[in-house]
Design a protein around this motif. Structure first.
Motif, PDB file in Angstrom:
ATOM      1  N   LYS A  76       0.724  -1.098   0.146  1.00 40.80           N
ATOM      2  CA  LYS A  76       0.117   0.026  -0.073  1.00 40.80           C
ATOM      3  C   LYS A  76       0.747   1.262  -0.082  1.00 40.80           C
ATOM      4  O   LYS A  76       1.924   1.235   0.803  1.00 40.80           O
ATOM      5  CB  LYS A  76      -0.949  -0.090   1.323  1.00 40.80           C
ATOM      6  CG  LYS A  76      -1.966  -1.099   1.181  1.00 40.80           C
ATOM      7  CD  LYS A  76      -3.010  -0.968   2.422  1.00 40.80           C
ATOM      8  CE  LYS A  76      -4.145  -1.759   2.284  1.00 40.80           C
ATOM      9  NZ  LYS A  76      -3.517  -3.376   2.411  1.00 40.80           N
ATOM     10  N   ILE A  77       0.517   2.011  -0.662  1.00 34.63           N
ATOM     11  CA  ILE A  77       1.148   3.245  -0.875  1.00 34.63           C
ATOM     12  C   ILE A  77       0.467   4.506  -0.478  1.00 34.63           C
ATOM     13  O   ILE A  77      -0.621   4.878  -1.198  1.00 34.63           O
ATOM     14  CB  ILE A  77       1.834   3.958  -2.263  1.00 34.63           C
ATOM     15  CG1 ILE A  77       2.718   2.639  -2.513  1.00 34.63           C
ATOM     16  CG2 ILE A  77       2.490   5.054  -2.410  1.00 34.63           C
ATOM     17  CD1 ILE A  77       3.268   2.807  -3.914  1.00 34.63           C
ATOM     18  N   GLU A  78       0.624   5.295   0.565  1.00 35.33           N
ATOM     19  CA  GLU A  78      -0.326   6.270   1.130  1.00 35.33           C
ATOM     20  C   GLU A  78       0.261   7.626   0.632  1.00 35.33           C
ATOM     21  O   GLU A  78       1.432   7.962   0.757  1.00 35.33           O
ATOM     22  CB  GLU A  78      -0.308   6.387   2.605  1.00 35.33           C
ATOM     23  CG  GLU A  78      -0.855   5.188   3.216  1.00 35.33           C
ATOM     24  CD  GLU A  78      -0.802   5.185   4.666  1.00 35.33           C
ATOM     25  OE1 GLU A  78      -0.175   6.383   5.497  1.00 35.33           O
ATOM     26  OE2 GLU A  78      -1.559   4.330   5.389  1.00 35.33           O
ATOM     27  N   VAL A  79      -0.767   8.463  -0.177  1.00 33.52           N
ATOM     28  CA  VAL A  79      -0.208   9.777  -0.645  1.00 33.52           C
ATOM     29  C   VAL A  79      -0.624  10.920   0.360  1.00 33.52           C
ATOM     30  O   VAL A  79      -1.556  10.857   0.777  1.00 33.52           O
ATOM     31  CB  VAL A  79      -0.962   9.832  -2.172  1.00 33.52           C
ATOM     32  CG1 VAL A  79      -0.682  11.251  -2.884  1.00 33.52           C
ATOM     33  CG2 VAL A  79      -0.743   8.785  -3.176  1.00 33.52           C
ATOM     34  N   PHE A  80       0.649  11.602   0.549  1.00 35.69           N
ATOM     35  CA  PHE A  80       0.368  12.932   1.203  1.00 35.69           C
ATOM     36  C   PHE A  80       0.576  14.133   0.317  1.00 35.69           C
ATOM     37  O   PHE A  80       1.734  14.381   0.010  1.00 35.69           O
ATOM     38  CB  PHE A  80       1.471  12.566   2.307  1.00 35.69           C
ATOM     39  CG  PHE A  80       1.253  11.680   3.480  1.00 35.69           C
ATOM     40  CD1 PHE A  80       0.688  11.953   4.524  1.00 35.69           C
ATOM     41  CD2 PHE A  80       1.619  10.490   3.130  1.00 35.69           C
ATOM     42  CE1 PHE A  80       0.576  11.057   5.655  1.00 35.69           C
ATOM     43  CE2 PHE A  80       1.305   9.462   4.218  1.00 35.69           C
ATOM     44  CZ  PHE A  80       0.869   9.520   5.248  1.00 35.69           C
ATOM     45  N   PRO A  81      -0.549  14.703   0.121  1.00 35.11           N
ATOM     46  CA  PRO A  81      -0.490  15.923  -0.721  1.00 35.11           C
ATOM     47  C   PRO A  81      -0.183  17.037   0.313  1.00 35.11           C
ATOM     48  O   PRO A  81      -0.083  17.144   1.534  1.00 35.11           O
ATOM     49  CB  PRO A  81      -1.679  16.092  -1.560  1.00 35.11           C
ATOM     50  CG  PRO A  81      -2.791  15.378  -0.474  1.00 35.11           C
ATOM     51  CD  PRO A  81      -1.669  14.392   0.138  1.00 35.11           C
ATOM     52  N   SER A  82       0.002  18.533  -0.578  1.00 34.44           N
ATOM     53  CA  SER A  82       0.121  19.805  -0.027  1.00 34.44           C
ATOM     54  C   SER A  82       0.889  19.952   0.995  1.00 34.44           C
ATOM     55  O   SER A  82       1.170  20.567   2.218  1.00 34.44           O
ATOM     56  CB  SER A  82      -1.306  19.939   0.841  1.00 34.44           C
ATOM     57  OG  SER A  82      -2.302  19.931   0.022  1.00 34.44           O
ATOM     58  N   ALA A  83       2.360  19.271   0.663  1.00 31.66           N
ATOM     59  CA  ALA A  83       3.431  19.395   1.310  1.00 31.66           C
ATOM     60  C   ALA A  83       3.186  18.932   3.038  1.00 31.66           C
ATOM     61  O   ALA A  83       4.155  19.425   3.915  1.00 31.66           O
ATOM     62  CB  ALA A  83       4.075  20.732   1.312  1.00 31.66           C
ATOM     63  N   GLN A  84       2.594  17.953   3.191  1.00 32.83           N
ATOM     64  CA  GLN A  84       2.319  17.485   4.520  1.00 32.83           C
ATOM     65  C   GLN A  84       3.793  16.912   5.131  1.00 32.83           C
ATOM     66  O   GLN A  84       3.874  16.903   6.448  1.00 32.83           O
ATOM     67  CB  GLN A  84       1.029  16.452   4.707  1.00 32.83           C
ATOM     68  CG  GLN A  84      -0.096  16.994   4.369  1.00 32.83           C
ATOM     69  CD  GLN A  84      -1.377  15.867   4.264  1.00 32.83           C
ATOM     70  OE1 GLN A  84      -1.452  15.176   5.355  1.00 32.83           O
ATOM     71  NE2 GLN A  84      -1.922  15.803   3.307  1.00 32.83           N
ATOM     72  N   LEU A  85       4.537  16.289   4.223  1.00 30.13           N
ATOM     73  CA  LEU A  85       5.670  15.621   4.908  1.00 30.13           C
ATOM     74  C   LEU A  85       6.934  16.591   4.969  1.00 30.13           C
ATOM     75  O   LEU A  85       7.959  16.201   4.922  1.00 30.13           O
ATOM     76  CB  LEU A  85       5.786  14.485   4.055  1.00 30.13           C
ATOM     77  CG  LEU A  85       4.833  13.229   4.368  1.00 30.13           C
ATOM     78  CD1 LEU A  85       5.167  12.113   3.514  1.00 30.13           C
ATOM     79  CD2 LEU A  85       4.344  12.967   5.515  1.00 30.13           C
ATOM     80  N   GLY A  86       6.572  17.808   4.223  1.00 29.83           N
ATOM     81  CA  GLY A  86       7.619  18.597   4.222  1.00 29.83           C
ATOM     82  C   GLY A  86       7.918  19.385   2.933  1.00 29.83           C
ATOM     83  O   GLY A  86       7.309  18.948   2.118  1.00 29.83           O
ATOM     84  N   ASP A  87       8.817  20.261   2.575  1.00 34.87           N
ATOM     85  CA  ASP A  87       8.988  21.019   1.373  1.00 34.87           C
ATOM     86  C   ASP A  87      10.055  20.042   0.536  1.00 34.87           C
ATOM     87  O   ASP A  87      10.388  18.984   1.042  1.00 34.87           O
ATOM     88  CB  ASP A  87       9.730  22.448   1.563  1.00 34.87           C
ATOM     89  CG  ASP A  87      11.082  22.458   2.330  1.00 34.87           C
ATOM     90  OD1 ASP A  87      11.771  21.365   2.205  1.00 34.87           O
ATOM     91  OD2 ASP A  87      11.464  23.450   2.862  1.00 34.87           O
ATOM     92  N   GLU A  88       9.997  20.543  -0.634  1.00 36.75           N
ATOM     93  CA  GLU A  88      10.805  19.523  -1.729  1.00 36.75           C
ATOM     94  C   GLU A  88      12.099  19.334  -1.054  1.00 36.75           C
ATOM     95  O   GLU A  88      12.469  17.953  -1.064  1.00 36.75           O
ATOM     96  CB  GLU A  88      10.731  20.287  -3.111  1.00 36.75           C
ATOM     97  CG  GLU A  88       9.756  20.383  -3.676  1.00 36.75           C
ATOM     98  CD  GLU A  88       9.637  20.929  -5.170  1.00 36.75           C
ATOM     99  OE1 GLU A  88      10.606  21.590  -5.620  1.00 36.75           O
ATOM    100  OE2 GLU A  88       8.793  20.509  -6.074  1.00 36.75           O
ATOM    101  N   LYS A  89      12.972  20.152  -0.642  1.00 33.13           N
ATOM    102  CA  LYS A  89      14.243  19.929  -0.191  1.00 33.13           C
ATOM    103  C   LYS A  89      14.319  18.828   0.603  1.00 33.13           C
ATOM    104  O   LYS A  89      15.100  17.974   0.635  1.00 33.13           O
ATOM    105  CB  LYS A  89      15.094  21.142   0.097  1.00 33.13           C
ATOM    106  CG  LYS A  89      16.480  21.027   0.321  1.00 33.13           C
ATOM    107  CD  LYS A  89      17.062  22.339   0.712  1.00 33.13           C
ATOM    108  CE  LYS A  89      18.579  22.318   0.725  1.00 33.13           C
ATOM    109  NZ  LYS A  89      19.040  21.494   1.802  1.00 33.13           N
ATOM    110  N   SER A  90      13.603  19.186   1.773  1.00 35.32           N
ATOM    111  CA  SER A  90      13.534  18.216   3.066  1.00 35.32           C
ATOM    112  C   SER A  90      13.077  16.842   2.894  1.00 35.32           C
ATOM    113  O   SER A  90      13.594  15.746   3.175  1.00 35.32           O
ATOM    114  CB  SER A  90      12.639  18.745   4.313  1.00 35.32           C
ATOM    115  OG  SER A  90      11.395  18.855   3.766  1.00 35.32           O
TER     116      SER A  90
END
Length: 340
Positions: A76-90
């Motif tokens: 299973k792959i859970e998608v986290f939109p809206s930068a919930q897991l951090g900005d692109e660099k992090s």
């Protein structure tokens, strides 16, 4: 400060180690096989900085759906939109560690990890969407994805990102109006040099800071595709769009190479093919959103000016193109061969 930074790095490494040791939802012998001899089940995460209904996120979700379907729910792959897991660099840093398994990112920032990708961000090298996709479906473009492995990332597929155009809080009736304006760009040497060649002042900053920067006058404008101008609400502050289609830089669906290497060949093949099979869904959603975004922006009073003759612009940025393409003639040749 050094002590805090060290603790932050240590925390990331410890988290990555925990992921590698136990990303299976079943207690087993590690990635690949559960204790009872059955193939292990996993729940992975996919980070995206766009809203939930954005075309790239819909592509992400199609990919996740295909993987779950083809593994009978085992992966299973859970998608986290809206930068919930951090900005692109992090997020990229965590993908390299294996702390986040998947992400979707524009190809421009990837040039920091693999210089070959810088060619895709060169201004005016792709004359149309057909030209771009002829190249992205070529063997050379696949080699670019494979080249990310040296940076602990596995390139899976390209997604559509349309064309990038300028927009500003001040009137834009011609390219000359860009002169002296502070324009937000992605962190990329090419973009900085490109804007300088046009007489503008490039201002790199995270995507999430652009709206407030437009409000406060820290920047005069930015450049992006129409769906992004729409979904970010940047049009509320920047009412003028200059359609010059200066870049047609694709998005890239990535996986942590650390996690990829721990999977067996069958799961690797399922994930890779699911990524490729999700592309058509993403492209179709992109086309619908782009049309809808243009109509919405016009209805909201945004002015559009089409740049009909790009020859003067190509001449202006020629030194930039030559500077960044001289060491990648094989890629430039493949781009030339992909012309419709």
């Amino acid at each position: 400060m050094k002590n805090k930074k060290f603790k932050g790095i240590l925390a990331s490494v410890m988290f990555a180690s925990a992921v590698l040791a136990g990303c299976s939802s079943e207690e087993g012998t590690g990635l690949g096989e559960a204790a009872d001899g059955k193939k292990a089940s996993y729940t992975f995460r996919l980070a995206d900085n766009q809203p939930a209904d954005y075309p790239t996120v819909l592509g992400d979700e199609k990919f996740a759906e295909l993987v779950e379907e083809r593994t009978d729910g085992r992966i299973k792959i859970e998608v986290f939109p809206s930068a919930q897991l951090g900005d692109e660099k992090s997020v990229l840093e965590q993908v390299q560690l294996g702390a986040i398994e998947f992400t979707r990112i524009n190809a421009n920032p990837l040039a920091e990890f693999n210089k070959d990708f810088s060619v895709l961000g060169l201004p005016y090298v792709f004359e149309s969407e057909d030209h771009l996709w002829n190249f992205l479906e070529s063997e050379k473009a696949t080699e670019l994805l494979d080249g990310l492995e040296q940076s602990k990332m596995k390139g899976l597929a390209y997604y559509d990102s349309g064309s990038r155009n300028f927009y500003a809080t001040k009137k834009l009736k011609s390219m000359e109006d860009l002169e002296g304006l502070k324009i937000r760009v992605q962190q990329s040497e090419i973009n900085i040099d490109f804007l300088s060649a046009l007489g503008a002042s490039a201002t790199p900053m995270p995507y999430g800071e652009v709206f407030s920067a437009l409000q406060t006058g820290i920047i005069d404008g930015a450049e992006n595709n129409l769906p992004s101008i729409d979904s970010s609400n940047h049009y509320q502050e920047a009412k003028h769009v200059l359609l010059d289609h200066h870049q047609r830089t694709p998005e890239v669906l990535l996986m942590s190479d650390t996690i990829w290497d721990k999977l067996d060949e069958e799961d690797q093949e399922i994930i890779k093919q699911a990524a490729l099979d999700s592309v058509e869904t993403q492209k179709a959603e992109w086309a619908k959103w782009e049309e809808r975004s243009e109509k919405k922006l016009k209805d909201e009073g945004v002015t559009f000016t089409e740049v009909k003759d790009i020859k003067p612009l190509q001449d202006a940025v020629k030194p930039v193109v030559e500077k960044y393409s001289k060491d990648y003639q094989d890629i430039m040749d493949a781009i030339e061969e992909a012309r419709p």
